[in-house]
Design a protein around this motif. Structure first.
Motif, PDB file in Angstrom:
ATOM      1  N   ARG A   1     -46.313 -41.049 -10.213  1.00 18.21           N
ATOM      2  CA  ARG A   1     -47.333 -40.118 -11.336  1.00 18.21           C
ATOM      3  C   ARG A   1     -47.264 -40.840 -12.509  1.00 18.21           C
ATOM      4  O   ARG A   1     -46.286 -41.366 -13.170  1.00 18.21           O
ATOM      5  N   ILE A   2     -48.388 -41.369 -13.038  1.00 16.83           N
ATOM      6  CA  ILE A   2     -48.594 -41.887 -14.282  1.00 16.83           C
ATOM      7  C   ILE A   2     -49.152 -40.981 -15.521  1.00 16.83           C
ATOM      8  O   ILE A   2     -49.989 -40.124 -15.239  1.00 16.83           O
ATOM      9  N   VAL A   3     -48.363 -40.802 -16.277  1.00 11.78           N
ATOM     10  CA  VAL A   3     -48.595 -39.919 -17.347  1.00 11.78           C
ATOM     11  C   VAL A   3     -48.808 -40.518 -18.818  1.00 11.78           C
ATOM     12  O   VAL A   3     -47.800 -41.307 -19.098  1.00 11.78           O
TER      13      VAL A   3
ATOM     14  N   TYR B   1     -55.315 -33.301 -11.314  1.00 14.35           N
ATOM     15  CA  TYR B   1     -54.219 -33.335 -12.349  1.00 14.35           C
ATOM     16  C   TYR B   1     -53.729 -34.852 -12.459  1.00 14.35           C
ATOM     17  O   TYR B   1     -53.491 -35.073 -13.662  1.00 14.35           O
ATOM     18  N   ARG B   2     -53.954 -35.572 -11.561  1.00 12.52           N
ATOM     19  CA  ARG B   2     -53.575 -36.811 -11.593  1.00 12.52           C
ATOM     20  C   ARG B   2     -54.267 -37.896 -12.673  1.00 12.52           C
ATOM     21  O   ARG B   2     -53.911 -38.387 -13.509  1.00 12.52           O
ATOM     22  N   ARG B   3     -55.449 -37.320 -12.358  1.00 15.52           N
ATOM     23  CA  ARG B   3     -56.828 -38.013 -13.418  1.00 15.52           C
ATOM     24  C   ARG B   3     -56.541 -37.813 -14.682  1.00 15.52           C
ATOM     25  O   ARG B   3     -56.496 -38.453 -15.664  1.00 15.52           O
ATOM     26  N   HIS B   4     -56.051 -36.368 -15.023  1.00  8.04           N
ATOM     27  CA  HIS B   4     -56.060 -35.819 -16.386  1.00  8.04           C
ATOM     28  C   HIS B   4     -54.603 -36.041 -17.167  1.00  8.04           C
ATOM     29  O   HIS B   4     -54.460 -36.642 -18.291  1.00  8.04           O
ATOM     30  N   ASP B   5     -53.708 -36.409 -16.279  1.00  5.75           N
ATOM     31  CA  ASP B   5     -52.252 -37.010 -16.624  1.00  5.75           C
ATOM     32  C   ASP B   5     -52.544 -38.372 -17.030  1.00  5.75           C
ATOM     33  O   ASP B   5     -52.076 -38.765 -17.902  1.00  5.75           O
TER      34      ASP B   5
ATOM     35  N   PHE C   1     -53.303 -29.747 -21.281  1.00  2.00           N
ATOM     36  CA  PHE C   1     -53.482 -28.604 -20.399  1.00  2.00           C
ATOM     37  C   PHE C   1     -54.434 -28.475 -19.461  1.00  2.00           C
ATOM     38  O   PHE C   1     -55.468 -28.993 -19.986  1.00  2.00           O
ATOM     39  N   CYS C   2     -54.255 -28.011 -18.351  1.00  2.00           N
ATOM     40  CA  CYS C   2     -55.310 -27.989 -17.508  1.00  2.00           C
ATOM     41  C   CYS C   2     -55.263 -26.652 -16.814  1.00  2.00           C
ATOM     42  O   CYS C   2     -54.250 -25.947 -16.490  1.00  2.00           O
ATOM     43  N   VAL C   3     -56.498 -26.345 -16.749  1.00  2.00           N
ATOM     44  CA  VAL C   3     -56.595 -24.534 -16.440  1.00  2.00           C
ATOM     45  C   VAL C   3     -57.387 -24.507 -15.068  1.00  2.00           C
ATOM     46  O   VAL C   3     -58.454 -25.322 -14.805  1.00  2.00           O
ATOM     47  N   THR C   4     -56.671 -23.869 -14.258  1.00  2.00           N
ATOM     48  CA  THR C   4     -57.548 -23.640 -12.869  1.00  2.00           C
ATOM     49  C   THR C   4     -58.085 -22.168 -12.780  1.00  2.00           C
ATOM     50  O   THR C   4     -57.180 -21.149 -12.996  1.00  2.00           O
ATOM     51  N   TYR C   5     -59.227 -22.244 -12.471  1.00  2.33           N
ATOM     52  CA  TYR C   5     -59.959 -20.728 -12.213  1.00  2.33           C
ATOM     53  C   TYR C   5     -59.940 -20.449 -10.542  1.00  2.33           C
ATOM     54  O   TYR C   5     -60.541 -21.378  -9.834  1.00  2.33           O
ATOM     55  N   ASP C   6     -59.264 -19.532 -10.155  1.00  2.83           N
ATOM     56  CA  ASP C   6     -59.121 -19.459  -8.752  1.00  2.83           C
ATOM     57  C   ASP C   6     -59.530 -18.184  -8.190  1.00  2.83           C
ATOM     58  O   ASP C   6     -60.181 -17.410  -8.885  1.00  2.83           O
TER      59      ASP C   6
ATOM     60  N   SER D   1     -44.200 -30.623 -18.551  1.00  6.22           N
ATOM     61  CA  SER D   1     -43.343 -29.866 -17.778  1.00  6.22           C
ATOM     62  C   SER D   1     -43.623 -29.539 -16.166  1.00  6.22           C
ATOM     63  O   SER D   1     -42.865 -29.289 -15.500  1.00  6.22           O
ATOM     64  N   MET D   2     -45.250 -29.695 -16.001  1.00 11.22           N
ATOM     65  CA  MET D   2     -45.643 -29.169 -15.108  1.00 11.22           C
ATOM     66  C   MET D   2     -45.543 -27.939 -14.526  1.00 11.22           C
ATOM     67  O   MET D   2     -45.939 -27.341 -13.493  1.00 11.22           O
TER      68      MET D   2
END
Ligand code: ATP
Length: 435
Positions: free
Chosen positions: A332-334, A384-388, A394-399, A415-416
């Motif tokens: 994971r690249i952050v 997530y990986r693209r944005h990391d 912060f990534c917001v998921t609408y489900d 912190s994930m």
């Protein structure tokens, strides 16, 4: 989860910068042009944030500093008075065999050509200013220069700014803008280029107070780097030795950052005395002194300068933020960029293509307050990986649950950890974490 503490190497970083749209080689389709770079959609956001963070702390939050935006080409006499025409040069040598050019003070340690081992010429001085001509005549009288630093016009505008702003000494004038240097050997990606941006501030004070202000600005500038997320252990202050100082300066300290190629200057803070104003007074015949109405004293102010490169700061922030982790056997690249300077502060994902419309509504409502991105390509994990990799905190998921209870998942980059937040509380939630 295993953190990998080693510093990123330049090759890995340059490739990430290209892949994710931070920085491209200028004019790549024509083979590039050495020492020039283009900032892509993500890079330009990072750059803007860095400049905003500097401007806020140096101008907006202070009562004693005002801003300025001057032309890139100034009257050529400016550069005669400042000493740049006669002395802004680096020593250069040529290889007699392969004809390559090098800076003799930094690039050549053995006395031989570092590329082919050939014999070198004697060093000669090479002026770093780019020349151009102003107007239709291309003669000596029309020669002008692209500014090699932004600060000289702060000195030539000192009287105008002081008069209109009615500021009393001590006060500062700040400017952000492009600078150009025809570096003999541009290198280390955007660290040393031929076109770059500077953020400079000249603080005018009484000569008896300049030592105090110099100490103050060294600390203040170091604090700023830490306020935008720079780790303390990656920074150090390097006071110049007396024989390194310009003859008029009584102190200079560099803020250095630990780059993969060694400790390197990001910023210089200098106690310059009244040299610059005096030079411009002498050559222009105009008064650039200051009259203190209360003490009835007239004097030429002393100056403390802070001078930092935007591009170098961006490079340092990327290196400072880069790390690799192993999560469930996968790399994971952050980029753990501070939320205040991250290119995107938040990204919104619909869990499924069917949720595009309500997810876009959430994204649009956030765009008014934050730098927001929308992404529906690939699995949530891929997003997530693209944005990391570009440092989105912060990534917001609408489900499908969001349709029922008007809540979304907010995933924290570092912190994930995932929190379930009511959509109408999102702005407050993010504001608390970002500002
Ligand atoms: P160096 O010794 O690395 O050439 P300098 O001491 O000449 O730098 P200054 O004239 O003090 O640099 O410029 C102030 C700041 O402008 C530097 O600390 C750096 O951040 C930035 N800067 C200077 N030259 C370049 C360049 N060629 N490319 C990118 N940034 C630069």
């Amino acid at each position: 989860m295993l953190a990998k503490p080693t510093m990123v190497d330049m090759e890995t970083l340059v490739s990430l910068c290209k892949r994710r749209g931070f920085v491209f080689q200028s004019s790549e389709i024509y083979g590039g042009i050495n020492g020039f770079w283009d900032f892509g959609p993500v890079g330009v956001e990072l750059k803007r944030r860095v400049k905003e963070a500097w401007w806020k702390r140096m101008v907006q939050w202070r009562e004693d500093v005002v801003g300025l935006d001057t032309s890139i080409i100034a009257h050529p006499q400016t550069w005669v008075s400042s000493g740049h025409v006669s002395a802004f040069s680096d020593p250069m040598v040529d290889c007699k065999k392969c004809k390559k050019r090098f800076r003799s003070d930094t690039d050549v340690s053995t006395g031989k050509c570092p590329e082919c081992g050939g014999e070198l010429t004697e060093p000669r001085q090479f002026n770093l200013m780019f020349q151009t001509h102003v107007g239709a005549n291309q003669d000596d009288a029309s020669v002008a220069y692209l500014r090699p630093e932004t600060c000289q016009s702060i000195f030539t505008e000192f009287k105008n700014v002081q008069t209109v702003s009615r500021l009393k000494i001590p006060f500062g004038i700040a400017q952000i803008g492009k600078a150009f240097r025809n570096e003999i050997t541009p290198r280390n990606f955007i660290f040393r280029s031929r076109e770059f941006e500077q953020m400079e501030m000249e603080f005018f004070c009484h000569p008896t107070e300049s030592a105090k202000w110099y100490e103050y600005w060294v600390q203040e500038r170091l604090d700023w780097f830490m306020s935008v997320g720079m780790k303390k252990e990656n920074l150090r202050l390097r006071p110049h030795a007396t024989d390194e100082l310009a003859h008029y300066a009584s102190g200079c300290t560099d803020v250095e950052f630990q780059m993969p190629f060694g400790w390197s200057e990001l910023e210089g803070i200098a106690n310059r005395g009244n040299y610059d104003l005096t030079q411009h007074m002498k050559h222009s015949g105009k008064d650039l002194d200051y009259y203190n109405e209360e003490t009835k004293e007239r004097f030429v102010p002393a100056v403390v300068e802070t001078s930092v490169g935007v591009d170098r700061t961006c490079l340092a922030l990327l290196i400072n933020a880069y790390h690799e982790e192993e999560v469930k056997g996968e790399k994971r690249i952050v980029l753990s960029l501070h939320p205040s300077i991250a290119p995107y502060q938040v990204a919104v994902f619909p869990l499924s293509g069917k949720l595009r419309e309500p997810a876009t509504r959430v994204e649009k409502s956030l765009r008014r307050f934050f730098a927001a991105d929308y992404d529906e390509a690939g699995s949530i994990g891929k997003r997530y990986r693209r944005h990391d990799e570009i440092g989105t905190p912060f990534c917001v998921t609408y489900d499908f649950q969001s349709e029922i209870d008007q809540t979304v998942t907010v995933r924290n980059r570092d912190s994930m950890v995932q929190d379930r937040i009511a959509i109408d509380q999102l702005v407050n939630y993010l504001n608390d974490k970002i500002l």
